[in-house]
Structure formats: C-alpha cells, structure tokens
Design a protein around this motif. Structure first.
Motif, PDB file in Angstrom:
ATOM      1  N   THR B 103       5.129   3.667  14.766  1.00  0.00           N
ATOM      2  CA  THR B 103       5.427   5.420  14.184  1.00  0.00           C
ATOM      3  C   THR B 103       6.760   5.412  13.823  1.00  0.00           C
ATOM      4  O   THR B 103       6.837   6.461  12.733  1.00  0.00           O
ATOM      5  CB  THR B 103       5.124   5.704  15.937  1.00  0.00           C
ATOM      6  OG1 THR B 103       6.129   4.872  16.911  1.00  0.00           O
ATOM      7  CG2 THR B 103       4.206   5.614  16.425  1.00  0.00           C
ATOM      8  N   THR B 104       7.341   4.374  13.917  1.00  0.00           N
ATOM      9  CA  THR B 104       9.004   5.192  13.247  1.00  0.00           C
ATOM     10  C   THR B 104       8.581   4.646  11.760  1.00  0.00           C
ATOM     11  O   THR B 104       8.868   5.259  10.972  1.00  0.00           O
ATOM     12  CB  THR B 104      10.170   4.000  13.835  1.00  0.00           C
ATOM     13  OG1 THR B 104       9.606   2.863  13.654  1.00  0.00           O
ATOM     14  CG2 THR B 104      10.557   4.607  14.785  1.00  0.00           C
ATOM     15  N   ALA B 105       7.985   3.658  11.587  1.00  0.00           N
ATOM     16  CA  ALA B 105       7.267   3.381  10.163  1.00  0.00           C
ATOM     17  C   ALA B 105       6.467   4.517   9.494  1.00  0.00           C
ATOM     18  O   ALA B 105       7.053   4.485   8.407  1.00  0.00           O
ATOM     19  CB  ALA B 105       6.117   1.842   9.961  1.00  0.00           C
ATOM     20  N   LYS B 106       5.865   5.180  10.368  1.00  0.00           N
ATOM     21  CA  LYS B 106       5.226   5.945   9.108  1.00  0.00           C
ATOM     22  C   LYS B 106       5.598   7.728   9.355  1.00  0.00           C
ATOM     23  O   LYS B 106       5.895   7.881   8.580  1.00  0.00           O
ATOM     24  CB  LYS B 106       3.563   7.208  10.083  1.00  0.00           C
ATOM     25  CG  LYS B 106       2.651   5.802  10.227  1.00  0.00           C
ATOM     26  CD  LYS B 106       1.516   6.701  11.465  1.00  0.00           C
ATOM     27  CE  LYS B 106       0.758   5.383  11.585  1.00  0.00           C
ATOM     28  NZ  LYS B 106      -0.678   5.461  12.437  1.00  0.00           N
ATOM     29  N   LEU B 109       8.092   6.594   6.264  1.00  0.00           N
ATOM     30  CA  LEU B 109       7.743   7.113   4.893  1.00  0.00           C
ATOM     31  C   LEU B 109       7.658   8.635   3.909  1.00  0.00           C
ATOM     32  O   LEU B 109       7.287   8.820   3.290  1.00  0.00           O
ATOM     33  CB  LEU B 109       6.114   6.394   5.060  1.00  0.00           C
ATOM     34  CG  LEU B 109       6.390   4.549   4.752  1.00  0.00           C
ATOM     35  CD1 LEU B 109       4.590   4.858   4.363  1.00  0.00           C
ATOM     36  CD2 LEU B 109       6.739   4.382   3.372  1.00  0.00           C
ATOM     37  N   LYS B 110       7.289   9.244   5.893  1.00  0.00           N
ATOM     38  CA  LYS B 110       7.114  10.924   5.851  1.00  0.00           C
ATOM     39  C   LYS B 110       8.437  11.422   4.624  1.00  0.00           C
ATOM     40  O   LYS B 110       8.559  11.974   3.708  1.00  0.00           O
ATOM     41  CB  LYS B 110       6.257  11.229   6.980  1.00  0.00           C
ATOM     42  CG  LYS B 110       5.772  12.311   6.649  1.00  0.00           C
ATOM     43  CD  LYS B 110       5.288  12.806   7.896  1.00  0.00           C
ATOM     44  CE  LYS B 110       4.008  12.826   8.566  1.00  0.00           C
ATOM     45  NZ  LYS B 110       4.152  12.937   9.680  1.00  0.00           N
ATOM     46  N   LEU B 111       9.355  10.580   5.605  1.00  0.00           N
ATOM     47  CA  LEU B 111      10.798  10.749   4.718  1.00  0.00           C
ATOM     48  C   LEU B 111      11.161  10.558   3.584  1.00  0.00           C
ATOM     49  O   LEU B 111      11.619  11.574   3.168  1.00  0.00           O
ATOM     50  CB  LEU B 111      11.694  10.581   6.300  1.00  0.00           C
ATOM     51  CG  LEU B 111      13.037  11.172   5.866  1.00  0.00           C
ATOM     52  CD1 LEU B 111      13.335  12.753   6.998  1.00  0.00           C
ATOM     53  CD2 LEU B 111      14.168  10.010   6.897  1.00  0.00           C
ATOM     54  N   TYR B 112      10.773   9.688   2.828  1.00  0.00           N
ATOM     55  CA  TYR B 112      11.499   8.488   2.485  1.00  0.00           C
ATOM     56  C   TYR B 112      10.519   8.504   0.956  1.00  0.00           C
ATOM     57  O   TYR B 112      10.367   8.409   0.102  1.00  0.00           O
ATOM     58  CB  TYR B 112      12.266   7.576   2.630  1.00  0.00           C
ATOM     59  CG  TYR B 112      13.334   7.142   3.115  1.00  0.00           C
ATOM     60  CD1 TYR B 112      14.874   7.984   2.557  1.00  0.00           C
ATOM     61  CD2 TYR B 112      13.449   7.359   4.332  1.00  0.00           C
ATOM     62  CE1 TYR B 112      15.491   8.232   3.559  1.00  0.00           C
ATOM     63  CE2 TYR B 112      14.450   6.964   5.127  1.00  0.00           C
ATOM     64  CZ  TYR B 112      15.333   7.346   4.369  1.00  0.00           C
ATOM     65  OH  TYR B 112      16.806   8.064   5.141  1.00  0.00           O
ATOM     66  N   GLY B 113       9.240   9.154   1.277  1.00  0.00           N
ATOM     67  CA  GLY B 113       8.331   8.903   0.625  1.00  0.00           C
ATOM     68  C   GLY B 113       7.073   7.642   0.125  1.00  0.00           C
ATOM     69  O   GLY B 113       7.901   6.491   1.024  1.00  0.00           O
ATOM     70  N   ASP B 114       5.828   7.646   0.090  1.00  0.00           N
ATOM     71  CA  ASP B 114       5.136   6.739   0.870  1.00  0.00           C
ATOM     72  C   ASP B 114       4.158   6.031  -0.823  1.00  0.00           C
ATOM     73  O   ASP B 114       3.108   6.730  -1.261  1.00  0.00           O
ATOM     74  CB  ASP B 114       3.558   6.731   1.666  1.00  0.00           C
ATOM     75  CG  ASP B 114       3.109   6.288   1.432  1.00  0.00           C
ATOM     76  OD1 ASP B 114       3.356   4.860   0.993  1.00  0.00           O
ATOM     77  OD2 ASP B 114       2.509   6.095   1.993  1.00  0.00           O
ATOM     78  N   PRO B 115       5.012   4.521  -1.311  1.00  0.00           N
ATOM     79  CA  PRO B 115       4.654   4.513  -3.176  1.00  0.00           C
ATOM     80  C   PRO B 115       3.617   3.737  -2.872  1.00  0.00           C
ATOM     81  O   PRO B 115       3.197   3.187  -3.345  1.00  0.00           O
ATOM     82  CB  PRO B 115       5.837   3.749  -3.744  1.00  0.00           C
ATOM     83  CG  PRO B 115       6.549   3.350  -1.959  1.00  0.00           C
ATOM     84  CD  PRO B 115       6.476   3.858  -1.103  1.00  0.00           C
ATOM     85  N   TYR B 116       3.096   3.316  -1.551  1.00  0.00           N
ATOM     86  CA  TYR B 116       2.179   1.971  -1.315  1.00  0.00           C
ATOM     87  C   TYR B 116       0.450   2.425  -1.245  1.00  0.00           C
ATOM     88  O   TYR B 116       0.268   3.476  -0.392  1.00  0.00           O
ATOM     89  CB  TYR B 116       2.144   1.786  -0.116  1.00  0.00           C
ATOM     90  CG  TYR B 116       3.681   1.069  -0.216  1.00  0.00           C
ATOM     91  CD1 TYR B 116       4.284  -0.051  -0.546  1.00  0.00           C
ATOM     92  CD2 TYR B 116       4.570   1.776   1.214  1.00  0.00           C
ATOM     93  CE1 TYR B 116       5.963  -0.613  -0.260  1.00  0.00           C
ATOM     94  CE2 TYR B 116       6.242   1.277   0.950  1.00  0.00           C
ATOM     95  CZ  TYR B 116       6.455   0.217   0.488  1.00  0.00           C
ATOM     96  OH  TYR B 116       7.405  -0.564   0.856  1.00  0.00           O
ATOM     97  N   VAL B 117       0.089   1.999  -2.013  1.00  0.00           N
ATOM     98  CA  VAL B 117      -1.530   1.897  -2.440  1.00  0.00           C
ATOM     99  C   VAL B 117      -1.551   1.680  -0.540  1.00  0.00           C
ATOM    100  O   VAL B 117      -2.698   2.528  -0.139  1.00  0.00           O
ATOM    101  CB  VAL B 117      -1.744   0.354  -3.012  1.00  0.00           C
ATOM    102  CG1 VAL B 117      -3.931   0.944  -3.276  1.00  0.00           C
ATOM    103  CG2 VAL B 117      -2.060   0.368  -4.399  1.00  0.00           C
ATOM    104  N   ALA B 118      -1.448   0.540   0.282  1.00  0.00           N
ATOM    105  CA  ALA B 118      -1.719  -0.369   1.206  1.00  0.00           C
ATOM    106  C   ALA B 118      -0.238  -0.616   1.633  1.00  0.00           C
ATOM    107  O   ALA B 118       0.200  -1.167   1.057  1.00  0.00           O
ATOM    108  CB  ALA B 118      -2.664  -0.563   1.421  1.00  0.00           C
ATOM    109  N   SER B 119       0.458  -0.472   2.542  1.00  0.00           N
ATOM    110  CA  SER B 119       0.997  -0.808   4.199  1.00  0.00           C
ATOM    111  C   SER B 119       0.206  -1.615   4.512  1.00  0.00           C
ATOM    112  O   SER B 119       0.093  -0.750   6.096  1.00  0.00           O
ATOM    113  CB  SER B 119       2.373  -0.001   4.475  1.00  0.00           C
ATOM    114  OG  SER B 119       3.436  -0.113   4.146  1.00  0.00           O
ATOM    115  N   VAL B 120       0.356  -2.765   4.755  1.00  0.00           N
ATOM    116  CA  VAL B 120      -0.136  -3.953   5.556  1.00  0.00           C
ATOM    117  C   VAL B 120       0.821  -4.209   7.061  1.00  0.00           C
ATOM    118  O   VAL B 120       2.034  -3.681   6.591  1.00  0.00           O
ATOM    119  CB  VAL B 120      -0.557  -4.476   5.465  1.00  0.00           C
ATOM    120  CG1 VAL B 120      -1.925  -4.807   4.555  1.00  0.00           C
ATOM    121  CG2 VAL B 120       0.005  -5.657   5.074  1.00  0.00           C
TER     122      VAL B 120
END
Lengths: 212, 176
Positions: B103-106, B109-120
């Motif tokens: 949850t915190t990870a998501k 990413l919302k806060l700082y932007g998500d550059p990842y094709v996928a984050s495992v």
C-alpha cells in the motif's frame, strides 16, 4: 521520620502497581485472545542451538556490507539479519559451510570475506606487509653496515693522540679550577705546614751539624 | 644527492598510494555479478498481483532493473531521473520493490510518478540477495542475452547517466 516512611511507601506502591498492571496484562493475554496479527513476532533466535552455533561461527568471518567494519555476527543491520536468516535456512537445507560461503561470494564478492582468498588481485594484500618488512630490514641492515664502516675508518695517528691528550688535560684543568679555588685555603694551609716541617727538618739538621 | 632523493621518492610513492586509496569509495563494492547472467526470478507485479513477471520475459531487449522502496530516502533523489528515462523511452525500466509494504509503495508511486513498466514485489528481499543488493537504491543494466552489464550502487545521478549508463545502453541496444 514519618514523612520519609510515607514517601518510601508511596514510591514502592507506585512500582508495585506497575508490576501488578503488567502481570495483569500478561495473565489476561490468553483470556482476551488477542490475535497474533496484532503484534509482530520477535525473530526466533535460538530455535536450534546447533544451527545457531554454526551460523555464528560462519558469520564471524563475514563482513556486513552496510556497516563494513562489523562482522555479520556482530551487526544489527537489516542486511545482516537477512544474511543470518539465509544462512540458517541453508544450514537447515544441509548445505556445507563451504557451499554457504560460496553462495555469498557469488553475490557479494570477496569483499564479504574477512579472510580473502589468495588470488592475482589479492597478492599485494597477502604479501604487501611481508614486502614492506623486507624493505625495512634491508634498509636497516644497509644503514647499520654503513655505520660500522664509518666507525672503523677513523684511525688515530700519534699526533692525533697527543692532541686528544692535550685537549683532555686542558679540559681537566679547567674542570678543576673551581675545585682548586675551593681547596685553595686548605692547600695554602698544607703548604704552610710543609714549610714549617721543612724548616724544622733543617733546624734538626743544623742541630745534628752542631753535634757533629 | 641520494640523501634528498630517497625521502622525495618515498614521499611520492606514499602520495600516489594515498591518492588512489583515499579516492576509492568503500561503499562501491564491485559486484561479482557483472558480465554474469542476471539471476532469474518470478515475482508478481505491484499493480497487477495476479500477473507473474519472469526475468526471462525480457530476453531480447536491454532493460534496467531498479531496486527501490518507499522507505528509501535516496530513492527520492534519483526518481525524477528514472521518470525522465521512461518518458523519453530510452530503455524500459523495471522496478524491484524491495522489502516494502504494497500500500505504501503504491502511494509512493502515485506521489512521485511511476516510471516502471512493471514493479515486481520482493517482500522479504530474497531476490535482492540473489542480486547482491545491500544498499537501496541499486540499478542494474541487463542486456539482450540477460547478462548484467553494469550495476549502479546508490542513486542514479545525471553524471552517471550521461557518462556511463546511457552510452552503455546505446551500445547494448546496437548489438544483436
């Protein structure tokens, strides 16, 4: 006096109440049936003392890459906790110590070992101190030999000896001056005594002559 | 003459040793995994938990594996650069969410932007250990054959991108 006792009693009661409160919580714990999810279980330390012993022996020679100057056995870093966990798992899986160390070296390199293996890149590490010692010993030997030659080279001629003797005498004289001055009085006293003796001797000789 | 030259020579040797020794960063431990096949893993992705991502899926393309966590402060420093790389489409960036809460990870990413094709997701750091991770963030450049070509320990910087990572990616992408 009364107030002191009251004060101590009150303090003791405070402490006692805390202990009783804690005991109460402990006793009530299973009754209240708090689920295990509400707290985090402590990391099991010594499930099996044999595994723990092997793990400790291994981790004492492994470097924590986060704190670098601590062994994994000593370090409380998250990284070291993970490595300890991995080692426990591998011991349980019947891996040998060498296999476990290889596993870590494959991932973290020789830097993880406090006992680096002998390799082309670690030759200087292993033999550097010996080389330094040999260089130091050579320099010392050379220096001492040079000094011996210097000492042997100086050969005194008779002239030199005379000069030295003269210098030493001069030195003795100057050193004795103060002593002489201090003893001047007693010397003059001696001198006078001797003179007197002489005159008395002369007089006795004269007496002898007269007798003859 | 030798009397003056010997100390000078000794000083120079000492100065060179100290200059080289002190300019090395003890935190930059050379990874033994460089030029070795990237350890394989199969993990579920942060946004699509039902989808399993395998490192083999990326065979045939050059990609970045960025180890990150929401609790990692230095990750915030490098994050805008990763977002920039993703936006420019230079190379696909994959994230390894290391010992984090989903949850915190998501949120992060919302806060700082998500550059990842996928984050495992690697909740207990097992895959991290396979990759020799010991300080987050870390970034791996993996080539078309699935071989690790470069490891960036600590945050990616403009300097390291311009002088090392991007030229390397260009070179690797040119290879067949």
């Amino acid at each position: 006096m009364m107030t002191l006792i009251q004060c101590l009693l009150r303090r003791w009661l405070d402490k006692a109440s805390i202990i009783i409160f804690c005991l109460g919580i402990l006793l009530a714990y299973p009754i209240l049936g708090w689920s295990e999810e509400t707290y985090k279980e402590a990391i099991p330390v010594a499930e099996d003392p044999e595994i723990e012993k092997r793990m400790l022996a291994l981790t004492e020679d492994l470097r924590c890459l986060v704190c670098q100057n601590e062994s994994i056995a000593d370090s409380r870093a998250d990284f070291s906790n993970d490595i300890r966990r991995i080692i426990r798992e591998q011991i349980k899986a019947n891996k040998t110590d060498a296999e476990i160390v290889d596993f870590l070296v494959e991932r973290y390199g020789d830097f993880v070992l406090y006992n680096p293996p002998m390799k082309a890149t670690t030759v200087l590490l292993w033999f550097g101190p010996l080389i330094m010692f040999l260089i130091g010993a050579l320099v010392l030997i050379k220096y001492l030999k040079g000094r011996r030659v210097q000492i042997e080279d100086v050969v005194l001629t008779d002239n030199d000896r005379k000069k030295v003797a003269a210098l030493l005498d001069e030195k003795e004289i100057t050193a004795n001056v103060s002593e002489v001055e201090a003893n001047n009085e007693s010397l003059t006293q001696n001198f006078i005594n001797k003179e007197q003796q002489n005159t008395s001797e002369v007089s006795t000789e004269e007496d002898k002559g007269k007798k003859i | 003459m030798m009397r003056y030259l010997t100390p000078l020579f000794a000083f120079l040797v000492l100065a060179i040793f100290l200059f080289v020794g002190l300019s090395l960063n003890p935190r930059q431990v050379p990874s033994p995994l460089i030029d070795k096949p990237a350890p394989e893993f199969e993990l579920y992705s942060l946004h699509e938990p039902e989808k399993i991502f395998s490192s083999k899926d990326n065979l045939g393309k050059v990609w970045l594996l960025n180890v990150w966590a929401s609790w990692c402060v230095a990750c915030r420093d490098e994050h805008p650069l990763l977002v920039e790389i993703a936006r420019a489409g230079i190379v696909p960036v994959y994230g390894l969410n290391y010992k984090d809460e989903n949850t915190t990870a998501k949120q992060w990413l919302k806060l700082y932007g998500d550059p990842y094709v996928a984050s495992v997701v690697d909740p207990d750091g097992t895959v991290g250990i396979d990759y020799g991770v010991y300080g987050v963030p870390e970034t791996y450049v993996i080539d078309k054959q699935g071989i690790i070509r470069h490891k960036q320990i600590g945050p990616v910087t403009v300097d390291s991108l311009q002088n090392k990572i991007i030229p390397l990616i260009m070179e690797l992408q040119g290879q067949t």
